[in-house]
Design an enzyme around this catalytic site. Sequence first.
Site, PDB file in Angstrom:
ATOM      1  N   ASP A   1      27.456  44.283  45.138  1.00  0.00           N
ATOM      2  CA  ASP A   1      27.903  43.215  44.374  1.00  0.00           C
ATOM      3  C   ASP A   1      27.982  43.975  42.765  1.00  0.00           C
ATOM      4  O   ASP A   1      26.573  44.292  42.073  1.00  0.00           O
ATOM      5  CB  ASP A   1      27.364  41.921  44.289  1.00  0.00           C
ATOM      6  CG  ASP A   1      28.000  40.965  43.404  1.00  0.00           C
ATOM      7  OD1 ASP A   1      28.707  41.373  42.234  1.00  0.00           O
ATOM      8  OD2 ASP A   1      28.007  39.842  43.628  1.00  0.00           O
ATOM      9  N   VAL A   2      29.166  44.397  42.159  1.00  0.00           N
ATOM     10  CA  VAL A   2      28.643  44.937  40.835  1.00  0.00           C
ATOM     11  C   VAL A   2      28.099  44.184  39.734  1.00  0.00           C
ATOM     12  O   VAL A   2      27.640  44.847  38.860  1.00  0.00           O
ATOM     13  CB  VAL A   2      30.297  45.551  40.274  1.00  0.00           C
ATOM     14  CG1 VAL A   2      30.911  46.576  41.136  1.00  0.00           C
ATOM     15  CG2 VAL A   2      31.356  44.153  40.218  1.00  0.00           C
TER      16      VAL A   2
ATOM     17  N   ILE B   1      51.230  44.493  40.549  1.00  0.00           N
ATOM     18  CA  ILE B   1      51.223  45.451  41.268  1.00  0.00           C
ATOM     19  C   ILE B   1      51.189  44.949  42.977  1.00  0.00           C
ATOM     20  O   ILE B   1      50.380  43.843  42.913  1.00  0.00           O
ATOM     21  CB  ILE B   1      49.753  46.371  41.075  1.00  0.00           C
ATOM     22  CG1 ILE B   1      49.681  46.965  39.861  1.00  0.00           C
ATOM     23  CG2 ILE B   1      49.997  47.364  42.334  1.00  0.00           C
ATOM     24  CD1 ILE B   1      50.814  47.886  39.465  1.00  0.00           C
TER      25      ILE B   1
ATOM     26  N   ALA C   1      40.365  36.969  29.254  1.00  0.00           N
ATOM     27  CA  ALA C   1      39.222  36.872  28.391  1.00  0.00           C
ATOM     28  C   ALA C   1      38.388  38.224  29.003  1.00  0.00           C
ATOM     29  O   ALA C   1      37.736  38.988  28.264  1.00  0.00           O
ATOM     30  CB  ALA C   1      38.471  35.823  28.392  1.00  0.00           C
TER      31      ALA C   1
ATOM     32  N   LYS D   1      39.125  40.762  30.759  1.00  0.00           N
ATOM     33  CA  LYS D   1      39.783  41.986  30.896  1.00  0.00           C
ATOM     34  C   LYS D   1      39.870  42.568  29.279  1.00  0.00           C
ATOM     35  O   LYS D   1      39.628  43.698  29.064  1.00  0.00           O
ATOM     36  CB  LYS D   1      41.177  41.915  31.512  1.00  0.00           C
ATOM     37  CG  LYS D   1      41.252  41.636  32.833  1.00  0.00           C
ATOM     38  CD  LYS D   1      40.540  42.940  33.558  1.00  0.00           C
ATOM     39  CE  LYS D   1      40.392  42.865  35.136  1.00  0.00           C
ATOM     40  NZ  LYS D   1      40.143  43.855  35.769  1.00  0.00           N
TER      41      LYS D   1
ATOM     42  N   SER E   1      43.697  45.083  32.826  1.00  0.00           N
ATOM     43  CA  SER E   1      45.085  44.181  33.091  1.00  0.00           C
ATOM     44  C   SER E   1      45.941  44.134  32.007  1.00  0.00           C
ATOM     45  O   SER E   1      45.293  43.791  30.889  1.00  0.00           O
ATOM     46  CB  SER E   1      44.603  42.990  33.802  1.00  0.00           C
ATOM     47  OG  SER E   1      45.859  42.168  33.958  1.00  0.00           O
TER      48      SER E   1
ATOM     49  N   TYR F   1      40.194  35.219  33.201  1.00  0.00           N
ATOM     50  CA  TYR F   1      40.465  36.380  33.797  1.00  0.00           C
ATOM     51  C   TYR F   1      40.979  37.400  32.582  1.00  0.00           C
ATOM     52  O   TYR F   1      40.515  38.376  32.253  1.00  0.00           O
ATOM     53  CB  TYR F   1      41.674  36.478  34.696  1.00  0.00           C
ATOM     54  CG  TYR F   1      42.103  37.586  35.371  1.00  0.00           C
ATOM     55  CD1 TYR F   1      41.458  38.449  36.207  1.00  0.00           C
ATOM     56  CD2 TYR F   1      43.556  38.247  34.767  1.00  0.00           C
ATOM     57  CE1 TYR F   1      41.743  39.866  36.469  1.00  0.00           C
ATOM     58  CE2 TYR F   1      43.906  39.396  35.377  1.00  0.00           C
ATOM     59  CZ  TYR F   1      43.061  39.950  36.124  1.00  0.00           C
ATOM     60  OH  TYR F   1      43.462  41.399  36.711  1.00  0.00           O
TER      61      TYR F   1
HETATM   62  N1  LIG Z   1      47.210  43.572  41.544  1.00  0.00           N
HETATM   63  C1  LIG Z   1      47.712  43.328  40.602  1.00  0.00           C
HETATM   64  O1  LIG Z   1      48.844  42.838  40.179  1.00  0.00           O
HETATM   65  C2  LIG Z   1      46.858  43.733  39.315  1.00  0.00           C
HETATM   66  C3  LIG Z   1      47.133  43.776  38.084  1.00  0.00           C
HETATM   67  C4  LIG Z   1      46.359  44.184  36.984  1.00  0.00           C
HETATM   68  C5  LIG Z   1      44.871  44.355  37.288  1.00  0.00           C
HETATM   69  N2  LIG Z   1      44.558  44.419  38.409  1.00  0.00           N
HETATM   70  C6  LIG Z   1      43.336  44.745  38.541  1.00  0.00           C
HETATM   71  O2  LIG Z   1      42.831  45.874  39.606  1.00  0.00           O
HETATM   72  C7  LIG Z   1      41.803  45.889  40.236  1.00  0.00           C
HETATM   73  C8  LIG Z   1      41.977  45.717  41.537  1.00  0.00           C
HETATM   74  O3  LIG Z   1      42.619  44.766  41.903  1.00  0.00           O
HETATM   75  P1  LIG Z   1      43.526  44.703  43.326  1.00  0.00           P
HETATM   76  O4  LIG Z   1      44.708  43.801  43.342  1.00  0.00           O
HETATM   77  O5  LIG Z   1      43.485  45.794  43.974  1.00  0.00           O
HETATM   78  O6  LIG Z   1      42.455  43.390  44.148  1.00  0.00           O
HETATM   79  P2  LIG Z   1      42.175  43.173  45.759  1.00  0.00           P
HETATM   80  O7  LIG Z   1      41.466  41.909  45.668  1.00  0.00           O
HETATM   81  O8  LIG Z   1      43.191  43.640  46.485  1.00  0.00           O
HETATM   82  O9  LIG Z   1      40.664  44.505  45.646  1.00  0.00           O
HETATM   83  C9  LIG Z   1      39.610  43.909  45.044  1.00  0.00           C
HETATM   84  C10 LIG Z   1      38.321  44.683  45.724  1.00  0.00           C
HETATM   85  O10 LIG Z   1      37.115  44.513  44.798  1.00  0.00           O
HETATM   86  C11 LIG Z   1      36.155  43.776  45.792  1.00  0.00           C
HETATM   87  N3  LIG Z   1      35.159  43.158  44.914  1.00  0.00           N
HETATM   88  C12 LIG Z   1      35.406  41.897  44.228  1.00  0.00           C
HETATM   89  N4  LIG Z   1      34.483  41.489  43.415  1.00  0.00           N
HETATM   90  C13 LIG Z   1      33.544  42.444  43.824  1.00  0.00           C
HETATM   91  C14 LIG Z   1      32.283  42.698  43.376  1.00  0.00           C
HETATM   92  N5  LIG Z   1      31.542  41.659  42.706  1.00  0.00           N
HETATM   93  N6  LIG Z   1      31.604  43.774  43.803  1.00  0.00           N
HETATM   94  C15 LIG Z   1      31.861  44.694  44.443  1.00  0.00           C
HETATM   95  N7  LIG Z   1      33.343  44.416  44.968  1.00  0.00           N
HETATM   96  C16 LIG Z   1      34.051  43.318  44.671  1.00  0.00           C
HETATM   97  C17 LIG Z   1      36.859  42.987  46.707  1.00  0.00           C
HETATM   98  O11 LIG Z   1      36.090  42.969  48.187  1.00  0.00           O
HETATM   99  C18 LIG Z   1      38.158  44.084  47.140  1.00  0.00           C
HETATM  100  O12 LIG Z   1      38.057  45.001  48.079  1.00  0.00           O
HETATM  101  C19 LIG Z   1      41.274  44.588  39.817  1.00  0.00           C
HETATM  102  O13 LIG Z   1      40.291  44.625  38.531  1.00  0.00           O
HETATM  103  C20 LIG Z   1      42.367  43.646  39.323  1.00  0.00           C
HETATM  104  O14 LIG Z   1      42.123  42.925  38.188  1.00  0.00           O
HETATM  105  C21 LIG Z   1      45.295  44.105  39.346  1.00  0.00           C
END
Ligand SMILES: NC(=O)c1ccc[n+]([C@@H]2O[C@H](COP(=O)([O-])OP(=O)(O)OC[C@H]3O[C@@H](n4cnc5c(N)ncnc54)[C@H](O)[C@@H]3O)[C@@H](O)[C@H]2O)c1
Length: 250
Positions: A63-64, A187, A156, A158, A141, A154
């Site tokens: 967990d990060v 995305i 805040a 980012k 984001s 969220y």
């Molecule tokens: N998908 C979008 O539209 C979008 C847009 C802007 C930004 N983002 C950012 O991109 C990043 C990835 O998003 P995504 O859509 O691929 O999300 P996702 O939910 O598909 O994947 C996120 C991954 O992070 C892991 N994770 C979550 N909390 C964790 C923790 N505490 N410790 C370790 N692992 C953890 C989850 O298990 C998952 O595998 C995120 O930071 C998100 O905020 C996504």
Amino acid sequence: MKKFEGKVVLVTGAGHGIGKQIATQFAQQGANTVIVDYNTETGEKTAEEITTKYTKSLFVQADVSSPEAMMNVRQKVFEEFGRIDTLVLNAGVAFKNKVNNITFEEWNKTLSINLNGLFTTVKAFYNDFLTNQGSIVYISSGSALSGTGGGVSYPASKAGGEGLMRGLAKELGPKGVNVNAIAPRLIDTGEMMRVNYPTQEALDAVLEKIPVRRFGTVNDVANLAVFLADPDNSYIQGQTILLDGGRTIA
Ligand SMILES: NC(=O)c1ccc[n+]([C@@H]2O[C@H](COP(=O)([O-])OP(=O)(O)OC[C@H]3O[C@@H](n4cnc5c(N)ncnc54)[C@H](O)[C@@H]3O)[C@@H](O)[C@H]2O)c1
């Protein structure tokens, strides 16, 4: 020779979605990868797939938001590979509550994963970057700028992450480390898109706002992450690149 051969790239949250594709593309460029995720099932699967198809990939469950867990990740990385070259700070969660109904628990959880989770990762590997140069790519984001996309905690978190990224860029730049951020807007990572936009009408309404008339893909983000980590592009420092198909300017 491939661009990242002999390099080690760690991606947090790489079990699924954007992080998974980023790890895959670095592996395609020859890097050994470290998959960090708190979901063991998806994390192990990703590492197995990458190892079978491309290069050695190590999964470490963590967990990060836990400093101890991230110090353990660092130990495992050095036992396996003996070095680190690139960190991709990607793990993140989004809760959508607005100020009137968000709980302190939810606020703290968002910040502890999305903001503290960046610090714990960087802190664990900080000394390695003082001697080994390399790069750090933060997946922020568009919400940091627009305030949209996920209630208040969220955006805040980012925006806080982007502050950390700029501070780090100044601190580590003189040591030869490149630090930058990618700020995607929508995305398509699969099922979440269908949950948030359940009808074709809802999808069309969003597409109308995006000048390039398509949703972003995990490939779009991964292409840019690999570009920013490439030493050939090392004059880019402390920047956030908005990856939104022109939506924000429109
Ligand atoms: N998908 C979008 O539209 C979008 C847009 C802007 C930004 N983002 C950012 O991109 C990043 C990835 O998003 P995504 O859509 O691929 O999300 P996702 O939910 O598909 O994947 C996120 C991954 O992070 C892991 N994770 C979550 N909390 C964790 C923790 N505490 N410790 C370790 N692992 C953890 C989850 O298990 C998952 O595998 C995120 O930071 C998100 O905020 C996504």
